[in-house]
Motif scaffolding. Structure first.
Motif, short mmCIF file in Angstrom:
data_model
loop_
_atom_site.label_atom_id
_atom_site.label_comp_id
_atom_site.label_asym_id
_atom_site.label_seq_id
_atom_site.Cartn_x
_atom_site.Cartn_y
_atom_site.Cartn_z
N MET A 1 0.87 -1.01 -0.42
CA MET A 1 -0.05 -0.18 0.01
C MET A 1 0.92 1.04 -0.13
O MET A 1 1.99 1.11 0.25
CB MET A 1 -0.88 -0.59 1.23
CG MET A 1 -1.65 -0.69 1.34
SD MET A 1 -3.14 -1.79 -0.07
CE MET A 1 -3.84 -0.30 -0.06
N ALA A 2 -0.10 2.00 -1.08
CA ALA A 2 1.39 3.16 -1.02
C ALA A 2 1.29 4.17 0.29
O ALA A 2 -0.06 4.07 1.25
CB ALA A 2 0.50 4.53 -2.42
N ALA A 3 2.34 4.66 1.04
CA ALA A 3 2.38 6.33 2.23
C ALA A 3 2.15 7.23 1.98
O ALA A 3 0.94 7.62 2.40
CB ALA A 3 3.57 6.10 2.43
N ASN A 4 1.55 8.20 0.56
CA ASN A 4 1.40 8.97 0.50
C ASN A 4 0.11 9.31 -0.53
O ASN A 4 -0.50 10.24 -0.78
CB ASN A 4 2.25 10.13 -0.22
CG ASN A 4 3.46 10.33 0.88
OD1 ASN A 4 3.83 10.20 2.23
ND2 ASN A 4 4.99 10.03 0.45
N LYS A 5 -0.89 8.35 -0.31
CA LYS A 5 -2.17 8.32 -1.61
C LYS A 5 -2.04 7.35 -1.09
O LYS A 5 -2.50 6.08 -0.38
CB LYS A 5 -1.80 8.19 -3.05
CG LYS A 5 -1.42 7.00 -3.89
CD LYS A 5 -1.09 6.95 -4.79
CE LYS A 5 -1.05 5.83 -6.13
NZ LYS A 5 -2.04 5.05 -5.42
N ALA A 6 -3.78 6.77 -0.90
CA ALA A 6 -4.67 6.26 -1.05
C ALA A 6 -4.81 4.97 -1.59
O ALA A 6 -4.45 5.24 -3.39
CB ALA A 6 -6.06 6.51 -0.86
N GLY A 7 -4.65 3.85 -1.59
CA GLY A 7 -5.02 2.53 -2.04
C GLY A 7 -3.45 1.66 -2.75
O GLY A 7 -2.37 2.70 -1.55
N PRO A 8 -2.83 0.98 -3.19
CA PRO A 8 -2.06 0.03 -3.36
C PRO A 8 -0.81 0.97 -4.54
O PRO A 8 -0.75 1.73 -5.22
CB PRO A 8 -2.36 -0.86 -4.59
CG PRO A 8 -3.54 -0.61 -5.00
CD PRO A 8 -4.04 0.45 -4.49
#
Length: 105
Positions: free
Chosen positions: A33-40
């Protein structure tokens, strides 16, 4: 116990069946999962990254790469079997760990 992880590039529409297949190989896959956005996390090529944990036992790298390459939906294994005879790892304390194979290929 040391938990080793192998990252794999996966076509987005195939990530669920790929994760199921990785489980059948005895791995523990997790969609990164991404740290600075929603989603993978999405690669530059539009693929997802699946991190597959295999615990403290190192698998047969050749067999693992072959299985992964033959799995529909996987576009990159993150393994470089046979490409180099030495690898250098930068450690958190600033030291360098060296892993060298004994193969002469």
């Amino acid at each position: 116990a040391v938990v080793s992880t192998q990252s794999t590039g996966v076509i987005p529409m195939a990530y669920v069946p790929v994760m199921n297949k990785l489980r059948s190989y005895g791995l523990d896959p997790v969609l990164r999962m991404a740290a600075n956005k929603a989603g993978p996390v999405v690669t530059d090529n539009g693929n997802f990254v699946v991190d597959a944990k295999f615990g403290d036992s190192v698998p047969d790298w050749n067999e693992l790469e072959t299985r992964l390459c033959r799995t529909p939906g996987i576009v990159e294994t993150g393994l470089f079997v046979g490409y180099a005879s030495v690898a250098y790892f930068g450690m958190q304390d600033g030291s360098v760990s060296v892993l060298q194979t004994n193969c002469t290929e």
